[in-house]
Write a protein that holds these residues in place. Structure first.
Motif, PDB file in Angstrom:
ATOM      1  N   ALA A 154       0.840  -1.200   0.000  1.00 16.59           N
ATOM      2  CA  ALA A 154       0.000   0.000   0.000  1.00 16.59           C
ATOM      3  C   ALA A 154       0.876   1.252   0.000  1.00 16.59           C
ATOM      4  N   GLY A 155       0.554   2.170  -0.908  1.00 19.96           N
ATOM      5  CA  GLY A 155       1.205   3.469  -0.909  1.00 19.96           C
ATOM      6  C   GLY A 155       2.590   3.506  -1.542  1.00 19.96           C
ATOM      7  N   GLY A 183      -5.298   3.030   1.187  1.00 23.45           N
ATOM      8  CA  GLY A 183      -4.309   3.223   0.129  1.00 23.45           C
ATOM      9  C   GLY A 183      -4.967   3.399  -1.226  1.00 23.45           C
ATOM     10  N   ASP A 184      -4.404   4.300  -2.065  1.00 14.55           N
ATOM     11  CA  ASP A 184      -4.968   4.568  -3.389  1.00 14.55           C
ATOM     12  C   ASP A 184      -4.604   3.480  -4.395  1.00 14.55           C
TER      13      ASP A 184
END
Ligand SMILES: *Cc1c(COP(=O)(O)O)cnc(C)c1O
Length: 484
Positions: A154-155, A183-184
């Motif tokens: 994530a990230g 997270g994107d």
């Protein structure tokens, strides 16, 4: 250090390329050309190191194309705050029996040790090799790997991750761990099917040339996070050293005397890391391979015949429900050589079975012991350990405790504890002979009351965490989801 395929000594890569590729082009796994030896003076110096510094030293011996300063900072970031100061924590269960608690990381399973570090190694390898594409990680998971991979990737820049888990196939806790991931660059899908449906769907996408071409147009390349990657194995070597030093420090073993380890095993990655530690020079006695009812490895070590043509059992230790133990191929390569390994892997792929000769089996059993325990024996073990020793363990660790008790010698025995009991609160309560409430959070609370232990904060917080991913897809829709 150079690496080569388990099936071909001439198919080589450096560490960064091996981590980026995962699997060698011929379908083999990457192994180091040699195992680095650690002399007694170095061992002595390592005794005084905190976990992250020890990790940087071990990693530097294997990942020689990485900058040592980078490895130090990566280890600091991976093993700092996320483990709350409890990296490599060794608990005394009773005289001669210890538990290496590997579940104090962010997702409460030992896979955090590899998956907090490997993503950083991957990002760095891409930089070093001048690669600018986006790496999309696809993961099929029965529970633990998915969350540990989400938390690790994530990230991170240049990375996207999509996780597929069987709908209704995980514990409520495990599902929420994934569905609430922040997270994107993360996506999570429940698959309307079992773990095999999810895994088959993901494997098909990896083998799909048209899918790869379509992604290529968007400058995306697929990669996997599963345990055949050398980047997942090498961080696990560290805690064998760390546990040994702590055991000697606590007076549980004379420094220099052999210590046995018992490891709850599925894909054979965790226990194989212990074998590398032994070959490097750590005084390890026996590595005891503990299996659940899916005891294909017990049979292999006992008879020399590996036979995957057998019934598959769903057990209370799902992360060990495996019939093809991928990392065994690495051990076979070190024992048999590349040519014979390639031959037996062909036999396994074609007919589901292979055999090694008596000399090879003797070489293996010089280092490895084995045993298995079914669900009833594991549950009894959870009850017995708590009643006699006041020590609470999860169903995977319980399999190892049951086997360890049968395989103990005069040497101290360290059991690798691979998950927090609070990841499986209903099964653990049941094993303790207590009433089991319907929901995992009620069970978590009951387990706290019954045992006087505390649930990890990260698991308790799940109850209030916003759920981000609710999509359930048919197995046939995995490809489309992976290409989104
Ligand atoms: C993954 C896992 C195992 C098995 O580890 P391998 O490296 O696959 O042998 C055991 N216990 C738990 C809790 C796990 O998540």
């Amino acid at each position: 250090m150079r690496y080569h395929s388990t099936r071909d000594r001439n198919l080589t890569a450096n560490a960064g390329a091996a981590i980026l590729q995962g699997l060698a082009p011929d379908g083999g796994l990457y192994v180091p050309d040699s195992v680095p030896a650690v002399d007694p003076a170095t061992l002595d110096r390592w005794r005084a190191l905190p976990y992250d510094a020890l990790a940087a030293e071990v990693l530097a011996l294997y990942l020689t194309d990485y900058d040592p300063a980078f490895l130090r900072s990566a280890a600091q970031q991976a093993y700092g705050a996320a483990f709350g100061g409890k990296t490599g924590r060794l608990a005394r269960v009773r005289d001669g029996l210890y538990s290496l608690e590997l579940w104090h990381g962010p997702t409460c399973a030992f896979k955090d040790y590899a998956l907090q570090l490997m993503p950083r190694l991957l990002v760095r390898a891409k930089q070093d090799l001048g690669r600018t594409e986006t790496t999309r990680i696809l993961v099929a998971t029965s529970g633990d790997t998915g969350k540990a991979a989400l938390a690790g990737y994530a990230g991170l820049p240049g990375i996207e991750i999509s996780v597929f888990y069987p709908n209704a196939g995980t514990s409520e806790i495990q599902r929420l761990q994934m569905a609430t991931q922040a997270g994107d660059n993360v996506r999570v899908f429940a698959v309307d099917g079992n773990f095999d449906d999810a895994q088959t769907g993901v494997k098909r996408v990896f083998a799909d040339a048209a899918a790869a071409a379509e992604l290529e147009k968007r400058n995306i390349r697929l990669s996997s996070a599963n345990s055949i990657n050398w980047g997942r194995l090498v961080p696990q070597i560290v805690y064998y050293f760390y546990a040994y030093f702590r055991l000697a420090e606590q007076g549980g073993a004379a420094y220099g005397a052999p210590v046995d380890f018992c490891v709850p095993t599925g894909n054979f990655g965790d226990i194989l890391a212990g074998w590398y530690a032994k070959k490097m020079g750590l005084p390890v006695g026996r590595l005891v391979c503990a299996s659940n009812k899916n005891n294909v490895l017990t049979d292999f070590f006992t008879t020399g015949v590996y036979d995957a043509r057998r019934e598959f059992y769903k057990t209370t230790s799902p992360s060990m429900d495996i019939l093809i133990s991928s990392n065994l191929e690495r051990l076979l390569c070190h024992v048999l050589g590349e040519e014979k390994t390639a031959a037996v892997m062909r036999e396994l792929a074609a007919g589901g079975t292979f055999a090694v000769d008596a000399a090879a089996r003797a070489a293996i059993t010089a280092d490895f012991g084995c045993g298995w325990a079914d669900d009833a024996a594991a549950a009894a073990e959870i009850g017995a350990r708590f009643a006699r020793d006041g020590y609470l363990c999860d169903p995977h660790t319980a399999v190892a405790f049951a086997v360890a008790e049968r395989r103990r010698t005069a040497a101290p025995m360290v059991v690798l504890s691979t998950a927090s009991p609070y990841k499986f609160p209903r099964d653990v309560l049941d094993a303790l002979g207590k009433p089991v409430p319907a929901g995992d959070f009620a069970a978590m609370q009951a387990l706290e009351t019954v045992t006087g232990t505390a649930a990890p904060g990260s698991l308790r917080a799940l109850q209030a965490a916003p759920v981000r991913f609710t999509e359930v897809i048919k197995p046939g829709a995995i490809r489309a989801a992976a290409l989104r």
